[in-house]
Motif scaffolding. Structure first.
Motif, short mmCIF file in Angstrom:
data_model
loop_
_atom_site.label_atom_id
_atom_site.label_comp_id
_atom_site.label_asym_id
_atom_site.label_seq_id
_atom_site.Cartn_x
_atom_site.Cartn_y
_atom_site.Cartn_z
N ARG A 341 0.81 -1.23 0.00
CA ARG A 341 0.00 0.00 0.00
C ARG A 341 0.84 1.28 0.00
NH1 ARG A 341 -4.46 -2.43 -1.76
NH2 ARG A 341 -5.08 -4.18 -0.41
N VAL A 342 2.03 1.21 0.55
CA VAL A 342 2.86 2.41 0.66
C VAL A 342 4.00 2.40 -0.36
CG1 VAL A 342 4.25 3.80 2.25
CG2 VAL A 342 2.27 2.57 3.09
N GLY A 343 4.40 1.20 -0.82
CA GLY A 343 5.48 1.10 -1.79
C GLY A 343 6.86 1.11 -1.16
N LEU A 344 6.96 0.76 0.11
CA LEU A 344 8.26 0.74 0.79
C LEU A 344 9.00 -0.53 0.39
CD1 LEU A 344 9.86 2.43 2.86
CD2 LEU A 344 8.95 0.92 4.63
N ARG A 345 10.25 -0.38 0.00
CA ARG A 345 11.05 -1.51 -0.48
C ARG A 345 11.67 -2.22 0.73
NH1 ARG A 345 13.93 -2.60 -5.41
NH2 ARG A 345 15.76 -3.92 -5.03
N LEU A 346 11.15 -3.40 1.06
CA LEU A 346 11.63 -4.15 2.21
C LEU A 346 11.99 -5.59 1.88
CD1 LEU A 346 9.04 -3.00 4.92
CD2 LEU A 346 11.42 -2.25 4.70
N HIS A 347 11.75 -6.04 0.66
CA HIS A 347 11.95 -7.46 0.35
C HIS A 347 13.43 -7.86 0.39
CE1 HIS A 347 12.71 -5.58 -3.58
NE2 HIS A 347 13.44 -6.66 -3.86
N ASP A 348 14.34 -6.91 0.20
CA ASP A 348 15.77 -7.23 0.20
C ASP A 348 16.47 -6.64 1.44
OD1 ASP A 348 15.40 -4.64 -0.55
OD2 ASP A 348 16.81 -4.69 -2.24
N HIS A 349 15.70 -6.42 2.51
CA HIS A 349 16.26 -5.86 3.73
C HIS A 349 15.86 -6.72 4.93
CE1 HIS A 349 16.83 -2.33 1.20
NE2 HIS A 349 17.58 -1.78 2.15
N ASP A 350 16.81 -6.88 5.84
CA ASP A 350 16.49 -7.51 7.12
C ASP A 350 15.75 -6.52 7.99
OD1 ASP A 350 17.71 -9.92 6.49
OD2 ASP A 350 19.66 -9.28 7.29
N LEU A 351 14.82 -7.04 8.80
CA LEU A 351 14.00 -6.18 9.64
C LEU A 351 13.97 -6.72 11.06
CD1 LEU A 351 12.03 -3.87 10.10
CD2 LEU A 351 10.19 -5.33 9.26
N PHE A 352 14.30 -5.87 12.02
CA PHE A 352 14.29 -6.23 13.43
C PHE A 352 13.41 -5.23 14.18
CE2 PHE A 352 18.32 -7.27 11.50
CZ PHE A 352 18.51 -8.60 11.83
N VAL A 353 12.47 -5.75 14.98
CA VAL A 353 11.57 -4.90 15.77
C VAL A 353 11.66 -5.32 17.22
CG1 VAL A 353 9.17 -4.22 16.18
CG2 VAL A 353 10.02 -4.46 13.84
N ASN A 354 11.77 -4.34 18.12
CA ASN A 354 11.96 -4.63 19.54
C ASN A 354 11.12 -3.67 20.37
OD1 ASN A 354 13.29 -5.67 21.98
ND2 ASN A 354 14.28 -3.68 22.04
N VAL A 355 10.54 -4.20 21.46
CA VAL A 355 9.84 -3.39 22.44
C VAL A 355 10.79 -3.20 23.62
CG1 VAL A 355 7.83 -3.16 23.93
CG2 VAL A 355 7.61 -4.29 21.72
N VAL A 356 11.12 -1.97 23.94
CA VAL A 356 12.11 -1.67 24.96
C VAL A 356 11.59 -2.05 26.34
CG1 VAL A 356 13.44 0.19 26.04
CG2 VAL A 356 13.07 0.18 23.57
N GLY A 357 12.49 -2.60 27.17
CA GLY A 357 12.13 -2.93 28.54
C GLY A 357 11.71 -4.36 28.76
N GLY A 358 11.75 -5.20 27.72
CA GLY A 358 11.33 -6.58 27.88
C GLY A 358 9.83 -6.77 27.92
#
Length: 454
Positions: A341-358
């Protein structure tokens, strides 16, 4: 004399079957059926009606008043609904080493008094080990009594003779009934001991806390029936490598569920965190890309948490999607929406998401913050430091409103945030903090244009 018929009980769900099977038909788990002899049953006393009882119309039934003993730990009182109810049976479960015994020993020490004796029963540690823990926590209350015993009949005799107001059993998996040939911790033993503890709590008007173990899957060990027997079920959650602990209520017959209390594990025990949002954001870097603040709800309490994302070029092959503190399937959904929907190029990128504080954030209200953190990292542009994000992202890229918006906005304004990006359908609110500016957006693409002007 007829030989007692052998039964096979599922250690996962507690279902009883007449023969052994490799897979339990009820819960579908493999190799969980254990051979057991039928256990003698004990009828719970104190809940049955009088002989010849008749149905009564609802308006004619007098409302029962629930009295509560005040609890000196405010976060614990919040989770229990305001205090300890006499005659209740409370189950506290959590991973090994998460702090269950520490928290309940602190509770026992603070509640014990001349007119309020407390009995702490341990089947896992000796009296010397309990004394070492008490010294480490700085506990020296003479009205707190310690007992090392695992036989159910002996425990009942001590409780009947001493008549404490509060009893803590650490843990329910170590207590056993001698008449049952099963080992301690089995389905039959846990179920029978829980029924007897429930009968004692109701008959004597005392409160009993049971500490329970959990399995690898994070579920309470023993039969599922254990959670139905008790009045309240509490989970102590958290990452042992982080200091924060969440005490969460998932069942409460005397109060609201889904309440949460926040504690911090320190050298001298568990300490309450009266303002967790401020603590979770204390080490946030203002001008760092890939950082967004989400306003989530834990029960009736709004919490502001920092969502971090890191997008980096991936080596040839499949790009990685790593989630810590968020649902990995929800992350894949947001990545697909950003790509389509946005056209962001992510297929050739690693992605890491973290919630701070555990912490772990499961509600959809954090979708917008997660997506904005990903966009910020991909473009290497920091988000405005005074902006928070609230909203659910749909598959079409639309932003959907979530509940408790007034509480979320008030918490954000109290912590100094001045702008809030939220769905356009959530504009009609009764109470909006005057110092907070609302930035409505209908789609995720509009939200990105608002957060990154130019």
């Amino acid at each position: 004399m007829a030989r007692p018929r052998t039964q096979y009980v599922c250690q996962k769900c507690g279902a009883v079957h007449p023969k052994w099977m490799g897979r339990c038909p009820d819960c579908g788990e493999w190799n969980t059926l254990v051979e057991m002899s039928p256990a003698p049953t004990v009828r719970a006393v104190g809940l049955a009606g009088k002989p010849g009882a008749q149905p009564v119309p609802l308006p004619a039934v007098a409302a029962a008043e629930v009295t509560r003993w005040p609890l000196p730990i405010g976060e614990f009182a919040r989770v229990l609904g305001g205090g300890v109810v006499p005659g209740s049976l409370v189950l506290v479960a959590g991973d090994p080493g998460i702090g269950k015994s520490t928290l309940l020993m602190q509770l026992a020490d603070r509640m014990a008094g001349p007119d309020f004796p407390v009995l702490y029963i341990s089947g896992e540690e000796s009296l010397g080990q309990l004394k070492m823990r008490a010294d480490r926590l700085g506990l020296h209350n003479p009205h707190l009594y310690l007992l090392n015993e695992t036989r159910m009949d002996a425990l009942a005799d001590h409780i009947q003779g001493m008549r404490p107001r509060l009893v803590i059993v650490d843990s329910i998996q170590t207590v056993y009934v001698e008449e049952i040939p099963s080992p301690p911790g089995s389905v039959s033993q846990v179920r029978e001991c829980a029924v007897r503890f429930q009968a004692m709590a109701k008959n004597l008007g005392i409160t009993i806390f049971l500490i329970g173990h959990v399995t690898k899957a994070g579920l309470i060990a023993g039969p599922k029936l254990l959670e139905h027997i008790v009045d309240t079920v509490l989970y102590l959650e958290g990452d042992r490598y982080h200091a924060f602990r969440l005490l969460r209520s998932v069942k409460n017959r005397f109060g609201a569920t889904s309440e949460v209390g926040v504690f911090e594990m320190r050298g001298d025990g568990m300490a309450e965190v009266p303002n967790p949002s401020e603590l979770f954001l204390a080490e946030r870097l203002i001008q760092a890309s890939g950082s967004a603040v989400a306003v989530t709800m834990e029960g009736t309490r709004p919490l502001l948490v920092e969502i971090q994302a890191l997008v980096s070029p991936a080596p040839p092959g499949a790009a990685r999607r790593t989630a810590n503190g968020v649902d990995p399937y929800r992350l894949l959904l947001l990545v697909a929406v950003l790509t389509k929907r946005v056209g962001l190029r992510l297929h050739d990128h690693d992605l890491f998401v973290n919630v701070v504080g555990g912490l772990r954030v499961d509600e959809p209200a954090a979708d917008l913050a997660i997506a904005m953190a990903i966009v910020s990292s991909a473009r290497d542009r920091p988000l405005p430091p005074d902006m928070v994000f609230i909203g659910e992202v749909g598959l079409s890229g639309e932003l959907r409103a979530v509940g408790h918006m007034e509480l979320r906005l008030a918490e954000a304004a109290q912590l100094g945030f001045r702008r809030c990006l939220l769905p356009r359908t959530a504009r009609r609110l009764r109470e909006i903090p005057p110092e907070l500016t609302l930035l409505p957006a209908r789609t995720l693409a509009e939200a990105i244009a608002v957060a990154f002007p130019g």
